[in-house]
Design a protein around this motif. Sequence first.
Motif, PDB file in Angstrom:
ATOM      1  N   PHE A 258     -17.657 -24.624 -10.315  1.00  0.00           N
ATOM      2  CA  PHE A 258     -16.216 -24.702 -10.208  1.00  0.00           C
ATOM      3  C   PHE A 258     -15.693 -26.209 -10.549  1.00  0.00           C
ATOM      4  N   PHE A 259     -14.617 -26.418 -11.171  1.00  0.00           N
ATOM      5  CA  PHE A 259     -14.179 -27.698 -11.762  1.00  0.00           C
ATOM      6  C   PHE A 259     -12.957 -28.081 -11.120  1.00  0.00           C
ATOM      7  N   GLY A 260     -12.743 -29.370 -10.765  1.00  0.00           N
ATOM      8  CA  GLY A 260     -11.590 -29.763  -9.946  1.00  0.00           C
ATOM      9  C   GLY A 260     -11.800 -31.378  -9.392  1.00  0.00           C
ATOM     10  N   SER A 261     -10.624 -31.755  -8.692  1.00  0.00           N
ATOM     11  CA  SER A 261     -10.373 -33.294  -8.238  1.00  0.00           C
ATOM     12  C   SER A 261     -10.274 -32.919  -6.821  1.00  0.00           C
ATOM     13  N   ALA A 262     -11.010 -33.271  -5.739  1.00  0.00           N
ATOM     14  CA  ALA A 262     -10.659 -33.002  -4.316  1.00  0.00           C
ATOM     15  C   ALA A 262      -9.558 -34.377  -4.188  1.00  0.00           C
ATOM     16  N   MET A 263      -9.717 -35.306  -4.641  1.00  0.00           N
ATOM     17  CA  MET A 263      -8.725 -36.579  -4.364  1.00  0.00           C
ATOM     18  C   MET A 263      -7.209 -36.255  -4.692  1.00  0.00           C
ATOM     19  N   THR A 264      -7.210 -35.299  -5.860  1.00  0.00           N
ATOM     20  CA  THR A 264      -5.635 -34.973  -6.121  1.00  0.00           C
ATOM     21  C   THR A 264      -5.450 -33.524  -5.835  1.00  0.00           C
ATOM     22  N   ASN A 265      -6.288 -32.702  -5.230  1.00  0.00           N
ATOM     23  CA  ASN A 265      -5.864 -31.443  -4.786  1.00  0.00           C
ATOM     24  C   ASN A 265      -5.841 -30.381  -6.203  1.00  0.00           C
ATOM     25  N   PHE A 266      -6.751 -30.881  -7.183  1.00  0.00           N
ATOM     26  CA  PHE A 266      -6.876 -30.175  -8.341  1.00  0.00           C
ATOM     27  C   PHE A 266      -7.782 -29.140  -8.490  1.00  0.00           C
ATOM     28  N   GLY A 267      -7.544 -28.013  -8.267  1.00  0.00           N
ATOM     29  CA  GLY A 267      -8.420 -26.738  -8.440  1.00  0.00           C
ATOM     30  C   GLY A 267      -9.154 -26.523  -6.915  1.00  0.00           C
ATOM     31  N   VAL A 268      -8.700 -27.135  -5.922  1.00  0.00           N
ATOM     32  CA  VAL A 268      -9.344 -26.865  -4.490  1.00  0.00           C
ATOM     33  C   VAL A 268      -9.078 -25.426  -3.926  1.00  0.00           C
ATOM     34  N   GLN A 269      -7.913 -25.026  -4.298  1.00  0.00           N
ATOM     35  CA  GLN A 269      -7.529 -23.922  -3.577  1.00  0.00           C
ATOM     36  C   GLN A 269      -8.097 -22.662  -4.293  1.00  0.00           C
ATOM     37  N   ASN A 270      -8.151 -22.742  -5.572  1.00  0.00           N
ATOM     38  CA  ASN A 270      -8.978 -21.622  -6.419  1.00  0.00           C
ATOM     39  C   ASN A 270     -10.505 -21.527  -5.924  1.00  0.00           C
ATOM     40  N   PHE A 271     -10.831 -22.946  -5.897  1.00  0.00           N
ATOM     41  CA  PHE A 271     -12.424 -22.779  -5.525  1.00  0.00           C
ATOM     42  C   PHE A 271     -12.435 -22.397  -3.794  1.00  0.00           C
ATOM     43  N   LEU A 272     -11.623 -22.583  -3.165  1.00  0.00           N
ATOM     44  CA  LEU A 272     -11.733 -22.025  -1.666  1.00  0.00           C
ATOM     45  C   LEU A 272     -11.712 -20.312  -1.525  1.00  0.00           C
ATOM     46  N   GLU A 273     -10.554 -20.219  -2.379  1.00  0.00           N
ATOM     47  CA  GLU A 273     -10.546 -18.699  -2.487  1.00  0.00           C
ATOM     48  C   GLU A 273     -11.625 -17.667  -3.256  1.00  0.00           C
ATOM     49  N   GLU A 274     -12.308 -18.369  -4.153  1.00  0.00           N
ATOM     50  CA  GLU A 274     -13.360 -17.655  -4.946  1.00  0.00           C
ATOM     51  C   GLU A 274     -14.639 -17.854  -4.089  1.00  0.00           C
ATOM     52  N   TYR A 275     -14.565 -18.924  -3.418  1.00  0.00           N
ATOM     53  CA  TYR A 275     -15.844 -18.973  -2.736  1.00  0.00           C
ATOM     54  C   TYR A 275     -16.011 -18.180  -1.472  1.00  0.00           C
ATOM     55  N   LEU A 276     -14.991 -17.953  -0.774  1.00  0.00           N
ATOM     56  CA  LEU A 276     -14.965 -16.709   0.432  1.00  0.00           C
ATOM     57  C   LEU A 276     -14.914 -15.449  -0.238  1.00  0.00           C
ATOM     58  N   ARG A 277     -14.523 -15.127  -1.441  1.00  0.00           N
ATOM     59  CA  ARG A 277     -14.951 -13.944  -1.965  1.00  0.00           C
ATOM     60  C   ARG A 277     -16.293 -13.571  -2.362  1.00  0.00           C
ATOM     61  N   LEU A 278     -17.076 -14.741  -2.718  1.00  0.00           N
ATOM     62  CA  LEU A 278     -18.234 -14.522  -3.008  1.00  0.00           C
ATOM     63  C   LEU A 278     -19.495 -14.919  -2.270  1.00  0.00           C
ATOM     64  N   ALA A 279     -19.025 -15.830  -1.392  1.00  0.00           N
ATOM     65  CA  ALA A 279     -20.155 -16.366  -0.511  1.00  0.00           C
ATOM     66  C   ALA A 279     -20.863 -15.292   0.630  1.00  0.00           C
ATOM     67  N   PRO A 280     -22.094 -15.306   1.103  1.00  0.00           N
ATOM     68  CA  PRO A 280     -22.765 -14.484   1.895  1.00  0.00           C
ATOM     69  C   PRO A 280     -21.950 -14.380   3.176  1.00  0.00           C
TER      70      PRO A 280
END
Length: 539
Positions: A258-280
Amino acid sequence: MSTDIDQLHLETAKRRTFAIISHPDAGKTTLTEKLLLYGGAIHLAGSIKSRKTARHAVSDWMEIEKQRGISVTSSVLQFDYGGCRINILDTPGHQDFSEDTYRTLMAVDSAVMVLDAAKGVEAQTKKLFKVCKERQVPIFTFVNKLDRYGKVPIDLMDEIENVLGIRSYPMNWPVGSDGRYQGVYDRQKKVVELFSADTTHGQEARLSDIYELGSAELKDRLDEVVYQNLLDDIELLDAAGEDFDLEKVARGELTPMFFGSAMTNFGVQNFLEEYLRLAPAPAARESSAGKIEPTDGKFSAFVFKIQANMNPAHRDRLAFIRIVSGKFERNMAVWHETGGKTIKLAQPQQFLAQDRQIIDEAWPGDIVGLFDPGIFRIGDTISDPSIKFRFADFPVFPPEKFARVEAKDTMKRKQFLKGIEQLTQEGAIQLFKEAGYDSIIVGTVGTLQFDVLVYRLKSEYGVDVILTMQPFEVARWLVYEDGHTATPEGMRGIDRGMFVYDRSGLPVLLVNNEWALGWIRDNNPGLELYSVPPDKKEI
């Protein structure tokens, strides 16, 4: 009973327990903070490095962490999002605290590897990745700091494969270039998310708009060159990239990227939602009784961390447990394998860093803090009294740095000894006593741990100490083949080092280098040397 089993299956499936790992300063703690922000656990994010705010990251709760802007101990953070109960373990990135990070990785089901977009795969990242791979922990990659100039995304993919030996699959793709990224393309949903300007310095969730790829609205929003480059990148990824395979992710052969910027909240929500969908969800654990499945009806857990003085006003001591199977209930009676007796688990707590609340129940995958009167040790197993077994022991790091520690004020020796003993039980330092003397020698993996030790003895126990570094770099536990005990008087060549005893009373020799060790081995027939205690496995 079937209703209870159904609930156990349901609650277990909702859990996601993971660690965030990285090289220092890659943005790991900031990403943790932003996951809490988007998860609704906090309403205003605080950045360690920001000059515009005096707030500090929620996960850095020790005063020394706030002063230095680094994490020196793992912290536990729990919140709910999207129908999941999330247990995040934020770990220290600095190599001097590798041991704490390693123990934390024993308690998770997956890991998030944070990379600095400009620096790529760094030294500590490689070490932590190796640990994850050995433990077969699935790894998700978050390429951070897209708000700055960095490496080309394709080059980062190549670096992950060539340096770490794992293929990557970009779940999203940055829109734009060279630190001027405007959004991300979601490869699964085939939509582009473009972000509004960051006007709150990352303290609040960032607004965004969603566009279908190929829509007129998207073409109007993007520069023609940026839009065409995005289409070219997507075509290249689809034609030449790796196919996504969740089974390969589970085996540690493929990392979702995943690509993003934690400092500026860029792509963070997309990462969180996809991680929860895929993680064991929580997995089975090996034990002396075979594999223990999370949905086994009877409770079991292990201690992976001990922390003294999370609340300095109460001088408390907490043992952190990872629940492996069954339902945890407040005041339940369990079998403590190490102590060889049944104990009651009172005052169980869950956490948002140092903020905590008493809980009545918890489920497999959850991290629970237990009030510890001094009976727990790292690696201890607790279980339903009807099933007595042990989970696999934790490997340990051999100490590499040593120092003599003494209280400046001899009138405070009692507080000094109490502080040294309690901090040793946390596992970050190893305690030795010099043979024939009353002096205390402390061994660590890295020198930064000595700074933490001195600071905590002063701030938590009111004791100023004198720290004298020792010239030794190698510790060896001494065992004779015929079973007789090694003593200073019965060995040749110990003047080349220091003869000490560990906390269990086992003889240990500290020496300067491997050459001195070889001389001692050659001149003491029948002597066996171990880099960790004989009953432990080395990391």
